[in-house]
Design a protein around this motif. Structure first.
Motif, PDB file in Angstrom:
ATOM      1  N   PHE A   1       2.922   6.014  -7.227  1.00 45.41           N
ATOM      2  CA  PHE A   1       2.008   6.784  -8.062  1.00 45.41           C
ATOM      3  C   PHE A   1       2.248   8.276  -7.943  1.00 45.41           C
ATOM      4  N   SER A   2       2.728   8.725  -6.774  1.00 41.57           N
ATOM      5  CA  SER A   2       2.953  10.169  -6.645  1.00 41.57           C
ATOM      6  C   SER A   2       4.304  10.585  -7.220  1.00 41.57           C
TER       7      SER A   2
ATOM      8  N   THR B   1       2.690   1.602  -3.309  1.00 42.70           N
ATOM      9  CA  THR B   1       1.813   2.037  -4.397  1.00 42.70           C
ATOM     10  C   THR B   1       1.605   3.552  -4.349  1.00 42.70           C
ATOM     11  N   ILE B   2       1.370   4.061  -3.141  1.00 45.61           N
ATOM     12  CA  ILE B   2       1.127   5.507  -3.021  1.00 45.61           C
ATOM     13  C   ILE B   2       2.354   6.283  -3.472  1.00 45.61           C
ATOM     14  N   ILE B   3       3.529   5.891  -2.979  1.00 42.81           N
ATOM     15  CA  ILE B   3       4.753   6.606  -3.367  1.00 42.81           C
ATOM     16  C   ILE B   3       4.980   6.482  -4.861  1.00 42.81           C
TER      17      ILE B   3
ATOM     18  N   PRO C   1      -1.532  -1.405  -8.064  1.00 41.00           N
ATOM     19  CA  PRO C   1      -2.899  -1.407  -7.519  1.00 41.00           C
ATOM     20  C   PRO C   1      -3.588  -2.755  -7.663  1.00 41.00           C
TER      21      PRO C   1
ATOM     22  N   VAL D   1       0.834  -1.213   0.000  1.00 39.85           N
ATOM     23  CA  VAL D   1       0.000   0.000   0.000  1.00 39.85           C
ATOM     24  C   VAL D   1       0.869   1.264   0.000  1.00 39.85           C
ATOM     25  N   PRO D   2       1.828   1.411   0.941  1.00 37.42           N
ATOM     26  CA  PRO D   2       2.662   2.619   0.871  1.00 37.42           C
ATOM     27  C   PRO D   2       3.483   2.689  -0.412  1.00 37.42           C
TER      28      PRO D   2
ATOM     29  N   ALA E   1       7.036  12.381   1.306  1.00 34.88           N
ATOM     30  CA  ALA E   1       7.058  11.868  -0.061  1.00 34.88           C
ATOM     31  C   ALA E   1       7.491  12.964  -1.025  1.00 34.88           C
ATOM     32  N   CYS E   2       7.009  14.160  -0.761  1.00 35.12           N
ATOM     33  CA  CYS E   2       7.340  15.239  -1.664  1.00 35.12           C
ATOM     34  C   CYS E   2       8.789  15.658  -1.529  1.00 35.12           C
TER      35      CYS E   2
END
Lengths: 810, 810
Positions: B117-118, B113-115, B632, B110-111, B181-182
């Motif tokens: 994708f961002s 995937t988030i990273i 995902p 899950v983390p 992340a940013c």
């Protein structure tokens, strides 16, 4: 590539130099003034006193008994005569098992040599590939696999093969003799006849040699492990049988380490716990003690001086090395210094015992029975497997005190760092050396120190520098390599000297394998090889190496003669210790204690010695099938080395620790590695000879060998790692019957105390007086031969082995 | 390669089919006549009785409460509600930890995937390599690493890069947001701007993902090992806590095995030994017992038949399956048969106990304390490490009785044989299948059976055969593969079912990795791959695979949807057990016992399930950096699978044994392997993109990962292999205080008796009557909902989890 005659010349030179060393040794060793160089072991055991104290003045230094000179090689049979059990008693099991490595070499290679010469040399010799080719070749190559034609002969090769067939009828007659070797030969011949492919011989030989090596290895493993168990069982009571080293004691806010350890083991081993000793951080105390020792030595020196020349009162200066500073009465000065240091030491000693910060989170825990210790050493104590780590305590003299308190995480990180560092050391060590070499040339020197230019420009000096300088950086590195590897092992955190040496030996072997063995076969630095291998397929790597192997046979034969024959002969001469001893004796030796220290008996040095023997095993196994002519050189090496090292172990080397042959699994593993390497290289070589149909048969060999290794590992290795409860119980029961009133507690009380705490006792009864007293009052078996090598036949019958002057008794 | 829209279509189809399965499941599970298919676990626990015994006739088979149909997805939250501790109590620690594998997947992916994708999707998307090239490409490729230009842009690429720079100003604005992340993004952008090389992003991401995965793995290992220790500590007294399995008892001419074992342990563990049970060779007895059981079943059937139709006396024939032979009175016949078998069994039983040849050289030795057992299991007993081998006894129901008496040498040979066999199975399994396939074509059939020709020549049948036959041999092989691997493990000689399953799982994973993962990426059989790899350099292998990876992303996305989504949804439906149960129920079920046996609850099947999950971990980690669009799909799989398997474990699967999560080191090791593989492949891929300067940075990743693994192995693995003495002592002390008069001997007396010896007790009190009795007399928490899924709000508050009809309570 050298021809047979060139090899002959090299052999002559090396045999002559080896003989010269041996003669020199034989002459020097019977001179009394060299006694401490060639028989230090007996001095350390207290069985021999300095010959300088008695006898006529001249005979103190030079042996005047000319009969002794006639029998100058008699030390060889003498070295072989001490029976194994006495040798274990005299020099420890480690030394005896170390000698067994050479014996194993003989057991493996003597039959292999015989078979190879009766089967393979004729098969190789009777081919004409090289004769009919346009290649340049030598006699050696005619005896090697290079002389065998490729398996699928091209049209112009065929007449050679048929030619061969008629010529080799003599082999058929020998093949019908009824012994086993001939049967093998006969089978080879049959298969060779049917397939017209002589590589079947090599294949059958590869199998034969593998089975024979494995058989010898298994027998050896069996007997070494039973020797180890027997040694552990039969030897007298030792503190390490009852003691377990506990590391990573967790910190506790309420209790000291000592209390914590006591409570933990009283709770978890209630029936078995006896006492424990915590480990102190004694580095400051150690430096104080060593300083006091130095002062004591100087005091002894000046007192001796004063007792000889009563008139001159000795003076010294307080500055560096007594060269400058205030001039004071030496005896008074050193006495007061010693007094001051003694006070400081006792203060420091008390401080360490009282200060909880000086206690390290480790302890030696002793149990009431061997059974209890065996249980504790083999089990996990706490939930967290990184705390309360228990293992067998090493022998007290084997403990490496500095590493006892390294925490678990730090150990993991250290291991990673050292692994990476060793990788770079092995593959990239040439980079800094090449850099130094590029600086250390004539131009570099002239640039850095222009004033040297006139000297450097002289032709003789210039040529020396040019010939000498580029090599020196590499030489220095190779001399320091074992020390570097030892430092790495120390950093890695092993807790006993034996483990340190074992790990260094493994690393040294890897280094030798890559840089000496592979480096000689494929010329180029290890990094270049690595780069090549990275760009080659898994198929090609053994092929590349395999093809170059037959061509390097002469190089390795020369190597064996120089390093093996002459090198071993030089070892027995002990030229370096001889010179250093006499220099020290002449310039520095002030007291008897100094002389004792100047002896430098050395020790086996497992970490450098064993990897070098392993190189010979590797060479022998690799060339056994490919160029069997190398084998006799190998056999001579193993024989000579066995005799020489047996002599050295009996008379010279001092045993530093006793690990009860804990190194044998390493030795066994490395010989198996050599076997697998030899099989892979043979596979690579044969695949270039178009003998592809033999590949599946060759492929099974490494699989069988590896599974043999796994079997041995399961069957014998536990004897070197664990301690069976049955044994422990047996010894406990015996002891309880024999000595029902034994006070074990007092026996173990001070067994594991840091050496500096023990120093106090030593100080009180001085070492010299002790030794001298012993010489006078305690008559031992070997005492009669102590002062003079004169014949004494009456005593010879009582002593099975005569270390000095034994030639008279024989 | 499919475009985004094609993937969308595939996703829709698979989501619809998954939904269809789920709806079907939701409808079928609330029908009472399916109750035994969807809630067998509760029947086995005795907490649920057959709904066929009470209520109106129709409502026995069909659920008439229409409110239940409205809340058909409520089983999902219900499955998630049972707290972990209750779940451990209900289904064992093994099941709970098995579910944690899915949870670990969620925690890792899950983390990530988030990273991904961002950060990565924008970085990949905003390049124009593919747009400006002449290659055909799809939307998926625009999101993958394929869209990144090579690191050293050629002259005609440069305008693209500068073009990009101006276009991507939006990324800079997002980069200044202050979350972590940013920040990573910003750093990436900076380095990317300075070097004009976007691969830095991928490099940083590879590091981030590795560290995150390792962090999660460490946390999981920590909590699983503490769960295991807590489970072992807190659970009630179990025979295996006190018992050690002793194998390879040496033969003795004077003593029987039983006497020998008793003497040995009385001597070597005098304070701790309690009793022992020898292992009998009971294969003949087992066959007799199973025959008697069959007869008993027939007897029950005929008695039931007779009790319904008192008028018709049932007859049977004595021949095969009652189809031919002499006609006899069934009840009489079976009664006499049972009597005969009972006699034979008791004779055989006595014979086994008396005959020393039926005693195998192995025994279960029980100790007075857990401490004693822990000591004995962890130590070596005898001098010869192949005799008196001790290890923790598995749970009684986990013992694999057939393998207890294999001697040590035989074990080594078996291991070698299986290793070789597995190698051939993995790399050469296509050969026999291809052979079968070559036979099983139209021409082959026509040749072998000419009379079939007219049928085969019909067009429809012909096309079916042509499409179907070639695949069927492979399909059959793949269905039987787990069974083949299990047979291999059994042959290898493991002594517990859990160890058998663990070893089979390892082999299955290797097979999947080579034949599914590598086989899909580089098309071709495993043997062709092996051959390729043998001829490629170590450098080229990761490159070859790495290059093909981005192109296979869509294939694996489809694979995840078909196998992961629809497959998991099909698992919950249990179509096969549903059909088989109803078929059996209709045709074969004669007695209540038969119905019990027809349920087929199944079990987790670690040996096939876990390797398949590991394939998902591998895909996720490999594609995380390269084609993040796959992630995902992975996350959905892990989420769905977690819910479904939690439901199945609660309601369906029967626990066969309890190994206290002994499999976690394997799970951890395989995820680490997947991580290292992903790093090597990324290295290979980047090296083709001319990003050579990143290689050293990528090279350190596997080294760090491997050393992380070694650290974890040292830190946590002992909890799964050994049993700390501290724990044992604590439990012993507690027990001594709580139950000072405990008779441990009688408790352990019959714990480790071969199941056939236990059968006698079971016969006496019949299984059916027992279950029925319990249903009537013992009211349990879940009993109220046993017969009807009607709402009962009063009870719902007392039960935290509602396995059936829970939707009413919520």
């Amino acid at each position: 590539m050298a021809s047979l005659s060139e090899i002959g010349v090299a052999a002559t030179i090396n045999i002559l130099s080896a003989l010269a060393f041996l003669v020199a040794f034989a002459l020097l060793r019977i001179q009394p003034f060299n006694d401490r160089v060639y028989f230090p072991k007996w001095y350390l055991k207290g069985l021999r006193c300095s010959p300088l104290h008695s006898g006529a003045f001249v005979s103190r230094f030079v042996n005047l008994d000319f009969r002794a000179y006639l029998r100058f090689l008699n030390w060889m049979p003498a070295a072989l005569q001490m029976p194994e059990l006495e040798l274990i008693d005299h020099a420890g099991l480690d030394s005896v098992v170390y000698l067994r490595i050479y014996l194993t070499g003989l057991k493996i290679f003597v039959p292999i040599t015989i078979i190879a010469f009766s089967v393979m040399v004729p098969v190789n010799w009777t081919n004409g590939t090289l004769k009919h080719s346009n290649l340049t070749y030598t006699d050696i190559d005619l005896l090697s696999i290079s002389n065998i034609p490729p398996a699928s002969p091209s049209t112009d090769d065929r007449h050679i093969v048929s030619d061969e067939l008629s010529r080799n009828s003599w082999m058929h007659t020998t093949a019908h003799k009824s012994n086993a070797a001939c049967l093998v030969l006969y089978i080879c011949m049959q298969s060779w006849n049917s397939s017209k492919n002589r590589f079947w011989t090599h294949l059958v030989m590869a199998y034969t040699f593998t089975f024979w090596t494995c058989y010898v290895l298994k027998k050896e493993y069996e007997s070494v492990s039973s020797m180890r168990l027997h040694f552990l069982a039969s030897e007298r009571r030792r503190p390490d049988q009852f003691t377990v080293l506990v590391r990573n004691v967790p910190p506790d806010p309420d209790e000291s380490v000592s209390e914590l350890v006591e409570h933990f083991f009283k709770v978890n081993h209630p029936d078995h716990y006896l006492i424990h000793q915590v480990v102190y951080n004694a580095s400051k105390l150690a430096s104080l003690v060593s300083e006091k020792k130095k002062m004591q030595n100087w005091l002894d020196y000046y007192q001796l001086k004063y007792s000889i020349h009563q008139s001159i009162k000795p003076y010294t200066k307080t500055g560096f090395l007594g060269l400058w500073g205030k001039k004071v009465d030496a005896i008074e000065y050193y006495s007061s210094e010693i007094e001051r240091l003694s006070k400081e030491i006792s203060i420091e000693r008390n401080e360490i015992r009282d200060n909880p910060n000086d206690v390290m989170p480790a302890a030696f825990v002793s149990f009431k029975t061997r059974w209890g210790a065996a249980v504790c050493a083999q089990t996990q104590q706490s939930r967290n497997p990184t705390l309360w780590l228990t293992e067998w305590a090493p022998e007290p003299r084997d403990v490496y005190w500095d590493n006892l308190a390294i925490p678990y995480v730090s150990l993991s990180i250290r291991r990673l760092i050292i692994a990476v560092a060793f990788f770079f050391l092995t593959f990239f060590f040439m980079i800094p050396i090449a850099f130094v070499q590029s600086l250390a040339n004539i131009e570099g020197i002239e640039k850095a120190a222009p004033f040297l230019k006139p000297i450097v420009e002289i032709k003789a000096i210039k040529s020396i520098i040019q010939g000498f300088l580029p090599g020196i950086a590499l030489k220095i590195f190779l001399i320091f390599l074992p020390a570097i590897l030892m430092m790495m092992s120390k950093f890695e955190g092993f807790v006993s000297l034996s483990a340190l040496e074992r790990r260094s030996a493994t690393r040294y072997y890897v280094f030798i394998f890559i840089n000496v063995f592979l480096g000689s076969i494929i010329t180029g630095t290890a990094f270049q090889q690595l780069n090549n291998f990275m760009h080659q397929s898994a198929n090609d790597i053994p092929r590349t190496i395999g093809v170059s192997i037959p061509m390097k046979a002469t190089f390795f034969i020369t190597y064996i003669m120089v390093d093996g024959w002459a090198g071993i002969a030089a070892e027995v001469l002990r030229l370096k210790p001889l010179i250093i001893y006499h220099l020290k004796n002449f310039f520095f030796v002030k007291t008897e204690k100094d002389r004792e220290e100047a002896m430098e008996p050395g020790s086996i040095c497992f970490n450098t010695g064993e990897p070098q023997i392993q190189l010979y095993f590797l060479l022998g196994l690799v060339y056994a099938v490919i160029t069997p002519i190398l084998l006799p050189f190998m056999v001579v090496f193993f024989g000579l080395a066995y005799v020489v090292y047996r002599h050295q172990i009996i008379n010279v080397y001092n045993q530093e620790y006793e690990s009860a042959a804990a190194f044998w699994p390493d030795v066994h593993g490395r010989i198996v590695t050599a076997l697998v390497v030899s099989q892979l290289l043979l596979m690579g070589l044969l695949s270039t000879k178009h003998a592809a149909q033999s590949t599946p048969l060759l492929f099974t060999l490494p699989i069988l060998t590896v599974s043999f290794h796994l079997f041995c590992k399961g069957r014998y290795e536990p004897a070197f790692v664990r301690y069976p409860l049955q044994e422990a119980m047996m010894k406990d029961t015996l002891e309880r019957v024999r000595e029902p009133n034994l006070n074990l507690k007092s026996y173990l009380q001070n067994a594991y105390i840091h050496p500096v705490f023990k120093a106090r006792d030593e100080d009180e009864n001085d070492a010299i007086s002790q030794v001298e007293e012993e010489c006078v009052t305690v008559p031992t078996k070997r005492q009669s031969r102590r002062n003079t090598p004169a014949p004494s036949l009456s005593n010879a019958s009582t002593s099975p082995f005569l270390p000095n002057g034994s030639e008279h008794a024989l």
